[in-house]
Design an enzyme around this catalytic site. Sequence first.
Site, PDB file in Angstrom:
ATOM      1  N   SER A  67      18.005  -6.732  -3.573  1.00 14.27           N
ATOM      2  CA  SER A  67      16.509  -6.895  -3.682  1.00 14.27           C
ATOM      3  C   SER A  67      15.958  -7.755  -2.332  1.00 14.27           C
ATOM      4  O   SER A  67      14.858  -8.147  -2.210  1.00 14.27           O
ATOM      5  CB  SER A  67      16.203  -8.069  -4.677  1.00 14.27           C
ATOM      6  OG  SER A  67      16.800  -9.002  -4.589  1.00 14.27           O
ATOM      7  N   ASN A 110      20.376 -18.496 -10.354  1.00 17.76           N
ATOM      8  CA  ASN A 110      19.426 -18.377 -11.589  1.00 17.76           C
ATOM      9  C   ASN A 110      18.165 -19.254 -11.505  1.00 17.76           C
ATOM     10  O   ASN A 110      16.883 -19.033 -11.856  1.00 17.76           O
ATOM     11  CB  ASN A 110      19.978 -18.241 -13.153  1.00 17.76           C
ATOM     12  CG  ASN A 110      20.798 -17.173 -13.213  1.00 17.76           C
ATOM     13  OD1 ASN A 110      21.221 -16.384 -12.195  1.00 17.76           O
ATOM     14  ND2 ASN A 110      21.427 -17.074 -14.511  1.00 17.76           N
ATOM     15  N   THR A 140     -29.122  -1.784 -20.554  1.00 17.57           N
ATOM     16  CA  THR A 140     -28.072  -1.894 -21.582  1.00 17.57           C
ATOM     17  C   THR A 140     -27.942  -0.404 -21.894  1.00 17.57           C
ATOM     18  O   THR A 140     -28.916   0.498 -21.834  1.00 17.57           O
ATOM     19  CB  THR A 140     -28.540  -2.498 -22.955  1.00 17.57           C
ATOM     20  OG1 THR A 140     -29.727  -2.096 -23.285  1.00 17.57           O
ATOM     21  CG2 THR A 140     -28.809  -4.099 -22.528  1.00 17.57           C
ATOM     22  N   HIS A 141     -26.540   0.097 -22.115  1.00 17.40           N
ATOM     23  CA  HIS A 141     -26.555   1.597 -22.040  1.00 17.40           C
ATOM     24  C   HIS A 141     -26.888   2.297 -20.959  1.00 17.40           C
ATOM     25  O   HIS A 141     -27.040   3.293 -20.965  1.00 17.40           O
ATOM     26  CB  HIS A 141     -27.122   2.130 -23.512  1.00 17.40           C
ATOM     27  CG  HIS A 141     -26.736   1.412 -24.840  1.00 17.40           C
ATOM     28  ND1 HIS A 141     -25.751   1.476 -25.311  1.00 17.40           N
ATOM     29  CD2 HIS A 141     -27.497   0.424 -25.234  1.00 17.40           C
ATOM     30  CE1 HIS A 141     -25.765   0.660 -26.567  1.00 17.40           C
ATOM     31  NE2 HIS A 141     -26.798  -0.250 -26.477  1.00 17.40           N
ATOM     32  N   SER A 184     -17.815  13.070   4.868  1.00 21.12           N
ATOM     33  CA  SER A 184     -16.907  14.188   4.170  1.00 21.12           C
ATOM     34  C   SER A 184     -16.402  15.239   5.371  1.00 21.12           C
ATOM     35  O   SER A 184     -16.920  15.216   6.311  1.00 21.12           O
ATOM     36  CB  SER A 184     -17.931  14.788   3.370  1.00 21.12           C
ATOM     37  OG  SER A 184     -17.487  16.103   3.133  1.00 21.12           O
ATOM     38  N   LYS A 225     -22.843  13.541   4.427  1.00 21.02           N
ATOM     39  CA  LYS A 225     -22.297  12.828   3.224  1.00 21.02           C
ATOM     40  C   LYS A 225     -21.798  11.540   3.892  1.00 21.02           C
ATOM     41  O   LYS A 225     -21.580  11.153   4.778  1.00 21.02           O
ATOM     42  CB  LYS A 225     -21.049  13.474   2.475  1.00 21.02           C
ATOM     43  CG  LYS A 225     -21.415  14.493   1.659  1.00 21.02           C
ATOM     44  CD  LYS A 225     -22.178  14.128   0.432  1.00 21.02           C
ATOM     45  CE  LYS A 225     -21.475  13.265  -0.696  1.00 21.02           C
ATOM     46  NZ  LYS A 225     -20.452  13.928  -1.312  1.00 21.02           N
ATOM     47  N   ASN A 284     -20.156   8.733   1.942  1.00 22.05           N
ATOM     48  CA  ASN A 284     -19.497   8.395   0.539  1.00 22.05           C
ATOM     49  C   ASN A 284     -18.866   6.725   0.493  1.00 22.05           C
ATOM     50  O   ASN A 284     -18.496   6.109   1.185  1.00 22.05           O
ATOM     51  CB  ASN A 284     -18.319   9.160   0.368  1.00 22.05           C
ATOM     52  CG  ASN A 284     -18.643  10.555   0.261  1.00 22.05           C
ATOM     53  OD1 ASN A 284     -19.685  10.883  -0.315  1.00 22.05           O
ATOM     54  ND2 ASN A 284     -17.944  11.403   0.815  1.00 22.05           N
ATOM     55  N   GLU A 316     -15.128   2.541  -4.272  1.00 19.10           N
ATOM     56  CA  GLU A 316     -14.081   3.384  -5.112  1.00 19.10           C
ATOM     57  C   GLU A 316     -12.732   2.869  -5.142  1.00 19.10           C
ATOM     58  O   GLU A 316     -11.970   2.912  -5.857  1.00 19.10           O
ATOM     59  CB  GLU A 316     -14.304   4.744  -4.854  1.00 19.10           C
ATOM     60  CG  GLU A 316     -15.566   5.622  -5.095  1.00 19.10           C
ATOM     61  CD  GLU A 316     -15.803   6.859  -4.517  1.00 19.10           C
ATOM     62  OE1 GLU A 316     -15.037   7.551  -4.023  1.00 19.10           O
ATOM     63  OE2 GLU A 316     -16.981   7.390  -4.272  1.00 19.10           O
ATOM     64  N   TYR A 343      19.586 -14.925 -18.210  1.00 15.62           N
ATOM     65  CA  TYR A 343      19.249 -14.023 -17.145  1.00 15.62           C
ATOM     66  C   TYR A 343      19.767 -12.638 -17.511  1.00 15.62           C
ATOM     67  O   TYR A 343      21.049 -12.612 -17.914  1.00 15.62           O
ATOM     68  CB  TYR A 343      20.026 -14.658 -15.950  1.00 15.62           C
ATOM     69  CG  TYR A 343      19.616 -13.941 -14.749  1.00 15.62           C
ATOM     70  CD1 TYR A 343      18.398 -14.085 -14.072  1.00 15.62           C
ATOM     71  CD2 TYR A 343      20.454 -13.019 -14.026  1.00 15.62           C
ATOM     72  CE1 TYR A 343      18.013 -13.188 -13.035  1.00 15.62           C
ATOM     73  CE2 TYR A 343      20.170 -12.013 -13.234  1.00 15.62           C
ATOM     74  CZ  TYR A 343      18.982 -12.183 -12.704  1.00 15.62           C
ATOM     75  OH  TYR A 343      18.696 -11.516 -11.517  1.00 15.62           O
ATOM     76  N   GLN A 402      15.043  -9.251 -12.094  1.00 12.74           N
ATOM     77  CA  GLN A 402      15.034  -9.348 -10.604  1.00 12.74           C
ATOM     78  C   GLN A 402      13.708  -8.661  -9.999  1.00 12.74           C
ATOM     79  O   GLN A 402      13.157  -9.081  -8.913  1.00 12.74           O
ATOM     80  CB  GLN A 402      16.250  -8.704  -9.913  1.00 12.74           C
ATOM     81  CG  GLN A 402      16.239  -8.668  -8.583  1.00 12.74           C
ATOM     82  CD  GLN A 402      17.548  -8.018  -7.964  1.00 12.74           C
ATOM     83  OE1 GLN A 402      18.385  -8.742  -7.790  1.00 12.74           O
ATOM     84  NE2 GLN A 402      17.480  -6.998  -7.425  1.00 12.74           N
ATOM     85  N   LYS A 453       9.688 -10.050  -8.871  1.00  9.53           N
ATOM     86  CA  LYS A 453       9.092 -10.620  -7.743  1.00  9.53           C
ATOM     87  C   LYS A 453       8.325  -9.216  -6.945  1.00  9.53           C
ATOM     88  O   LYS A 453       7.208  -9.311  -6.557  1.00  9.53           O
ATOM     89  CB  LYS A 453      10.137 -11.074  -6.806  1.00  9.53           C
ATOM     90  CG  LYS A 453      10.661 -12.287  -7.230  1.00  9.53           C
ATOM     91  CD  LYS A 453      11.732 -12.920  -6.527  1.00  9.53           C
ATOM     92  CE  LYS A 453      12.991 -12.382  -6.819  1.00  9.53           C
ATOM     93  NZ  LYS A 453      13.375 -12.118  -8.124  1.00  9.53           N
TER      94      LYS A 453
HETATM   95  N1  ARG Z   1      18.089 -11.837  -7.088  1.00  5.85           N
HETATM   96  C1  ARG Z   1      18.389 -12.415  -8.194  1.00  5.85           C
HETATM   97  C2  ARG Z   1      17.072 -12.216  -8.961  1.00  5.85           C
HETATM   98  O1  ARG Z   1      16.020 -11.971  -8.225  1.00  5.85           O
HETATM   99  C3  ARG Z   1      18.715 -13.681  -8.412  1.00  5.85           C
HETATM  100  C4  ARG Z   1      19.287 -14.033  -9.446  1.00  5.85           C
HETATM  101  C5  ARG Z   1      20.740 -13.580  -9.580  1.00  5.85           C
HETATM  102  N2  ARG Z   1      21.387 -14.065 -10.582  1.00  5.85           N
HETATM  103  C6  ARG Z   1      22.426 -13.314 -11.220  1.00  5.85           C
HETATM  104  N3  ARG Z   1      23.223 -13.971 -11.911  1.00  5.85           N
HETATM  105  N4  ARG Z   1      22.652 -11.901 -10.728  1.00  5.85           N
HETATM  106  O2  ARG Z   1      16.833 -12.215  -9.957  1.00  5.85           O
END
Ligand code: ARG
Length: 462
Positions: free
Chosen positions: A29, A116, A161-162, A283, A289, A291, A296, A323, A328, A331
């Site tokens: 990650s 964690n 309304t509507h 366009s 045009k 737009n 949008e 956990y 993961q 995020k």
């Molecule tokens: N990169 C992990 C996450 O965002 C951190 C926690 C990892 N903990 C584990 N026991 N693998 O969730």
Amino acid sequence: MVKNKNNRAIWNTRIKEKSSTLFQKVGSSINIDKRIYKEDILGSIAHVEMLFKQKIISFKVKNKIIYGLQKIDKEISKNKFEFSDKYEDIHMNIEKNLFKIIGEDAGYIHTARSRNDQVITDFKIWMKKATKEINNNLEKIIKSTIKISEKNIETIMPGFTHLKNAQPISLAHYLMAYVEMFTRDIKRFENNLESLNQNPLGVAALTGTSFNIDRNYTTKKLGFKYPTNNSIDTISDRDFVLDFLYSISVCSIHISRIAEELIIWNSDGFNLINLSDKIVTGSSIMPQKKNPDHLEHLRGKSGINFGNLITMLTILKGLPLSYFKDLQDDKEIAFKSYDTLIDCLKLFNEVLNNITPNKKEMYKLAESGYITATDLADYLVKNHSMSFRKAYQKTAEIVNLAEKKKKKLTELEINELQKIEPKLTSDVLKVFDLKYSVNSKNSYGGTSFENIKRMIMKYKKK
Ligand code: ARG
């Protein structure tokens, strides 16, 4: 990084086979969570300061670790840090580098904590900042909206309304409706701070720790208000992510609704507003045009944010405590929604400053559709002691008459009205006037000019 005999990362000490390179790629990650490197370093510094205060690590080790972390901070901010998929996430990338800088003493940093609790600590610190940034942008939008409202208190348009002409309103009243919504959005984000202010650091993997740590100390150091109460809940809890994504979704709905309405108003059928060239696109085939692509875009992006909320709900559904790797992705989802919202808020502010109401067309449209019929019914109740239902019926007859004669209500003669209700005098004709109608709605929260002025004052004082 401390390596075992097979030259693998420390947390793989007992794992005999080399990890699949495919999993290294998809399971890492780092490309996402490197974004919270500052929060991670902040958390680690507070953690080691606490460990030293509690006599768990020495003064020398604490200082070495802090020195190393600060060096890493600088390297990352100067783009001189090499992130690696091999070390999975921001926590391990930083720890690995700390070993390179200060040697074996880096090994003390992870005493009495786990990734964690580390990751949610970082994430909450980030989210508090993100919340502030969102609210700053919302405040800018509120200011712009009030500015346009102030200039358009006496701009009369149909209230729908509507999507059918209903009753005349002031354009400012319509705009101030969004000020209410955006103010509630700010409040919604602020409410989230209650749980964001609970410090996860120190619950370790899931059970807490046997080290004599001081969670109140890190709580204060990191700007939280309280330590969390239950270590298992702390590790498992992603309610705060849901709250964030939900708040973003609601705010996106508000932006999407006004965007849709402005698109309609800008259409050639309505022609109620003009968009400056800054917020339209051409366009590729139709040279004439212009737009409303910006609007949008704002309407469309709300879909992305709802999707992210549903994604997170789905990830959490049925997930046992505490956990799991599933978590993961929280995020990536939150960052995406945040980035999308911030772009939309900025873009929307730009849009607001590039719209001109077509006042003549607004007034003209308000003159059609017998829009002051309700005012006539109210008049009958007040001046001829009729029940509202009776007055409604009489008014409907008068509207029918106008329709038959192809006249506007304002074009009816008093003797034509008297054929339907003989008691009427020419005094009644005033109720068909649009301005009269708008100003008569002076109940609290209504569209009268005076009410709007008062409301604008109230917001300006805030
Ligand atoms: N990169 C992990 C996450 O965002 C951190 C926690 C990892 N903990 C584990 N026991 N693998 O969730």
